[in-house]
Design a protein around this motif. Sequence first.
Motif, PDB file in Angstrom:
ATOM      1  N   MET A   1       0.837  -1.188   0.000  1.00 15.19           N
ATOM      2  CA  MET A   1       0.000   0.000   0.000  1.00 15.19           C
ATOM      3  C   MET A   1       0.882   1.252   0.000  1.00 15.19           C
ATOM      4  O   MET A   1       1.965   1.243   0.579  1.00 15.19           O
ATOM      5  CB  MET A   1      -0.913   0.006   1.230  1.00 15.19           C
ATOM      6  N   VAL A   2       0.383   2.309  -0.679  1.00 16.17           N
ATOM      7  CA  VAL A   2       1.093   3.592  -0.715  1.00 16.17           C
ATOM      8  C   VAL A   2       0.135   4.702  -0.293  1.00 16.17           C
ATOM      9  O   VAL A   2      -1.059   4.648  -0.573  1.00 16.17           O
ATOM     10  CB  VAL A   2       1.680   3.903  -2.110  1.00 16.17           C
ATOM     11  N   GLU A   3       0.683   5.690   0.389  1.00 16.44           N
ATOM     12  CA  GLU A   3      -0.112   6.834   0.817  1.00 16.44           C
ATOM     13  C   GLU A   3       0.073   7.977  -0.164  1.00 16.44           C
ATOM     14  O   GLU A   3       1.206   8.310  -0.528  1.00 16.44           O
ATOM     15  CB  GLU A   3       0.300   7.264   2.217  1.00 16.44           C
ATOM     16  N   ILE A   4      -1.042   8.562  -0.593  1.00 17.69           N
ATOM     17  CA  ILE A   4      -1.041   9.678  -1.529  1.00 17.69           C
ATOM     18  C   ILE A   4      -2.037  10.720  -1.046  1.00 17.69           C
ATOM     19  O   ILE A   4      -2.773  10.502  -0.087  1.00 17.69           O
ATOM     20  CB  ILE A   4      -1.416   9.215  -2.952  1.00 17.69           C
ATOM     21  N   GLU A   5      -2.068  11.844  -1.736  1.00 20.02           N
ATOM     22  CA  GLU A   5      -3.085  12.858  -1.507  1.00 20.02           C
ATOM     23  C   GLU A   5      -3.795  13.112  -2.824  1.00 20.02           C
ATOM     24  O   GLU A   5      -3.190  13.048  -3.895  1.00 20.02           O
ATOM     25  CB  GLU A   5      -2.460  14.172  -1.032  1.00 20.02           C
ATOM     26  N   VAL A   6      -5.085  13.402  -2.728  1.00 21.26           N
ATOM     27  CA  VAL A   6      -5.878  13.777  -3.896  1.00 21.26           C
ATOM     28  C   VAL A   6      -6.523  15.113  -3.569  1.00 21.26           C
ATOM     29  O   VAL A   6      -7.103  15.282  -2.498  1.00 21.26           O
ATOM     30  CB  VAL A   6      -6.956  12.712  -4.212  1.00 21.26           C
ATOM     31  N   VAL A   7      -6.410  16.065  -4.497  1.00 19.02           N
ATOM     32  CA  VAL A   7      -6.915  17.408  -4.252  1.00 19.02           C
ATOM     33  C   VAL A   7      -7.706  17.912  -5.457  1.00 19.02           C
ATOM     34  O   VAL A   7      -7.385  17.593  -6.598  1.00 19.02           O
ATOM     35  CB  VAL A   7      -5.763  18.381  -3.908  1.00 19.02           C
ATOM     36  N   HIS A   8      -8.761  18.657  -5.152  1.00 23.52           N
ATOM     37  CA  HIS A   8      -9.529  19.336  -6.197  1.00 23.52           C
ATOM     38  C   HIS A   8      -9.983  20.677  -5.642  1.00 23.52           C
ATOM     39  O   HIS A   8     -10.424  20.768  -4.492  1.00 23.52           O
ATOM     40  CB  HIS A   8     -10.754  18.530  -6.629  1.00 23.52           C
ATOM     41  N   ALA A   9      -9.869  21.707  -6.463  1.00 18.38           N
ATOM     42  CA  ALA A   9     -10.301  23.039  -6.049  1.00 18.38           C
ATOM     43  C   ALA A   9     -11.381  23.517  -7.000  1.00 18.38           C
ATOM     44  O   ALA A   9     -11.141  23.676  -8.194  1.00 18.38           O
ATOM     45  CB  ALA A   9      -9.126  24.007  -6.062  1.00 18.38           C
ATOM     46  N   ALA A  10     -12.566  23.716  -6.457  1.00 15.71           N
ATOM     47  CA  ALA A  10     -13.654  24.319  -7.218  1.00 15.71           C
ATOM     48  C   ALA A  10     -13.561  25.825  -7.023  1.00 15.71           C
ATOM     49  O   ALA A  10     -12.672  26.321  -6.332  1.00 15.71           O
ATOM     50  CB  ALA A  10     -14.991  23.783  -6.717  1.00 15.71           C
ATOM     51  N   GLU A  11     -14.478  26.552  -7.624  1.00 17.32           N
ATOM     52  CA  GLU A  11     -14.451  28.007  -7.489  1.00 17.32           C
ATOM     53  C   GLU A  11     -14.692  28.455  -6.053  1.00 17.32           C
ATOM     54  O   GLU A  11     -14.143  29.449  -5.610  1.00 17.32           O
ATOM     55  CB  GLU A  11     -15.501  28.633  -8.404  1.00 17.32           C
ATOM     56  N   ASP A  12     -15.501  27.699  -5.325  1.00 15.38           N
ATOM     57  CA  ASP A  12     -15.895  28.131  -3.991  1.00 15.38           C
ATOM     58  C   ASP A  12     -15.232  27.385  -2.839  1.00 15.38           C
ATOM     59  O   ASP A  12     -15.303  27.802  -1.700  1.00 15.38           O
ATOM     60  CB  ASP A  12     -17.409  28.019  -3.838  1.00 15.38           C
ATOM     61  N   ARG A  13     -14.564  26.258  -3.131  1.00 18.57           N
ATOM     62  CA  ARG A  13     -13.924  25.495  -2.051  1.00 18.57           C
ATOM     63  C   ARG A  13     -12.906  24.524  -2.624  1.00 18.57           C
ATOM     64  O   ARG A  13     -12.897  24.238  -3.814  1.00 18.57           O
ATOM     65  CB  ARG A  13     -14.969  24.727  -1.244  1.00 18.57           C
ATOM     66  N   GLN A  14     -12.064  24.030  -1.745  1.00 16.34           N
ATOM     67  CA  GLN A  14     -11.107  23.002  -2.158  1.00 16.34           C
ATOM     68  C   GLN A  14     -11.128  21.876  -1.145  1.00 16.34           C
ATOM     69  O   GLN A  14     -11.424  22.079   0.022  1.00 16.34           O
ATOM     70  CB  GLN A  14      -9.712  23.562  -2.321  1.00 16.34           C
ATOM     71  N   VAL A  15     -10.804  20.680  -1.640  1.00 16.02           N
ATOM     72  CA  VAL A  15     -10.795  19.496  -0.783  1.00 16.02           C
ATOM     73  C   VAL A  15      -9.488  18.758  -1.024  1.00 16.02           C
ATOM     74  O   VAL A  15      -9.070  18.559  -2.166  1.00 16.02           O
ATOM     75  CB  VAL A  15     -11.994  18.572  -1.100  1.00 16.02           C
ATOM     76  N   LEU A  16      -8.823  18.365   0.058  1.00 16.23           N
ATOM     77  CA  LEU A  16      -7.614  17.566  -0.002  1.00 16.23           C
ATOM     78  C   LEU A  16      -7.841  16.337   0.868  1.00 16.23           C
ATOM     79  O   LEU A  16      -8.200  16.476   2.036  1.00 16.23           O
ATOM     80  CB  LEU A  16      -6.409  18.352   0.501  1.00 16.23           C
ATOM     81  N   LEU A  17      -7.656  15.161   0.270  1.00 14.93           N
ATOM     82  CA  LEU A  17      -7.857  13.915   1.007  1.00 14.93           C
ATOM     83  C   LEU A  17      -6.570  13.099   1.023  1.00 14.93           C
ATOM     84  O   LEU A  17      -5.899  12.973  -0.007  1.00 14.93           O
ATOM     85  CB  LEU A  17      -8.954  13.073   0.331  1.00 14.93           C
ATOM     86  N   ALA A  18      -6.238  12.536   2.153  1.00 17.74           N
ATOM     87  CA  ALA A  18      -5.139  11.571   2.252  1.00 17.74           C
ATOM     88  C   ALA A  18      -5.756  10.194   2.038  1.00 17.74           C
ATOM     89  O   ALA A  18      -6.776   9.861   2.643  1.00 17.74           O
ATOM     90  CB  ALA A  18      -4.482  11.659   3.623  1.00 17.74           C
ATOM     91  N   VAL A  19      -5.146   9.414   1.135  1.00 19.55           N
ATOM     92  CA  VAL A  19      -5.709   8.124   0.745  1.00 19.55           C
ATOM     93  C   VAL A  19      -4.597   7.086   0.715  1.00 19.55           C
ATOM     94  O   VAL A  19      -3.462   7.388   0.334  1.00 19.55           O
ATOM     95  CB  VAL A  19      -6.348   8.216  -0.658  1.00 19.55           C
ATOM     96  N   THR A  20      -4.910   5.872   1.081  1.00 16.59           N
ATOM     97  CA  THR A  20      -3.992   4.748   0.947  1.00 16.59           C
ATOM     98  C   THR A  20      -4.542   3.834  -0.144  1.00 16.59           C
ATOM     99  O   THR A  20      -5.696   3.416  -0.071  1.00 16.59           O
ATOM    100  CB  THR A  20      -3.870   3.978   2.277  1.00 16.59           C
ATOM    101  N   VAL A  21      -3.711   3.563  -1.157  1.00 12.46           N
ATOM    102  CA  VAL A  21      -4.141   2.730  -2.286  1.00 12.46           C
ATOM    103  C   VAL A  21      -3.126   1.607  -2.498  1.00 12.46           C
ATOM    104  O   VAL A  21      -1.965   1.719  -2.086  1.00 12.46           O
ATOM    105  CB  VAL A  21      -4.290   3.561  -3.579  1.00 12.46           C
ATOM    106  N   PRO A  22      -3.524   0.543  -3.176  1.00 15.56           N
ATOM    107  CA  PRO A  22      -2.585  -0.549  -3.441  1.00 15.56           C
ATOM    108  C   PRO A  22      -1.447  -0.116  -4.378  1.00 15.56           C
ATOM    109  O   PRO A  22      -1.637   0.749  -5.240  1.00 15.56           O
ATOM    110  CB  PRO A  22      -3.455  -1.609  -4.127  1.00 15.56           C
ATOM    111  N   VAL A  23      -0.293  -0.715  -4.217  1.00 17.66           N
ATOM    112  CA  VAL A  23       0.845  -0.468  -5.108  1.00 17.66           C
ATOM    113  C   VAL A  23       0.408  -0.809  -6.529  1.00 17.66           C
ATOM    114  O   VAL A  23      -0.275  -1.810  -6.755  1.00 17.66           O
ATOM    115  CB  VAL A  23       2.057  -1.340  -4.687  1.00 17.66           C
TER     116      VAL A  23
END
Length: 100
Positions: free
Chosen positions: A1-23
């Motif tokens: 498993m590897v730890e990554i971050e996924v981020v998206h910024a809309a016009e009014d807000r942004q979200v950043l999530l820490a996620v663990t996914v398989p290699v």
Amino acid sequence: MVEIEVVHAAEDRQVLLAVTVPVGTSVREAVRLSRILEQFPDVDAETCVLGIFGKVVADADLRAVHAGDRIEVYRPLLADPKEIRRLRAAKAALARQRNP
């Protein structure tokens, strides 16, 4: 498993999530697994442009994520930057003709 971050910024807000996914998980699959786009129903997970640390990933379906990657989900451009520059240059040229 590897730890990554996924981020998206809309016009009014942004979200950043820490996620663990398989290699070996692809960039696009990592976005799906993060479920971040459930918070942004107007973004299509299959066609959106993705990047890692500010650089667009050419083939997000094949490129595997690495530990520590920050995957960025980009919004579509509202206007073509080339067209905006062309219009600005035309406006400046017109202003020069009127005020020599």
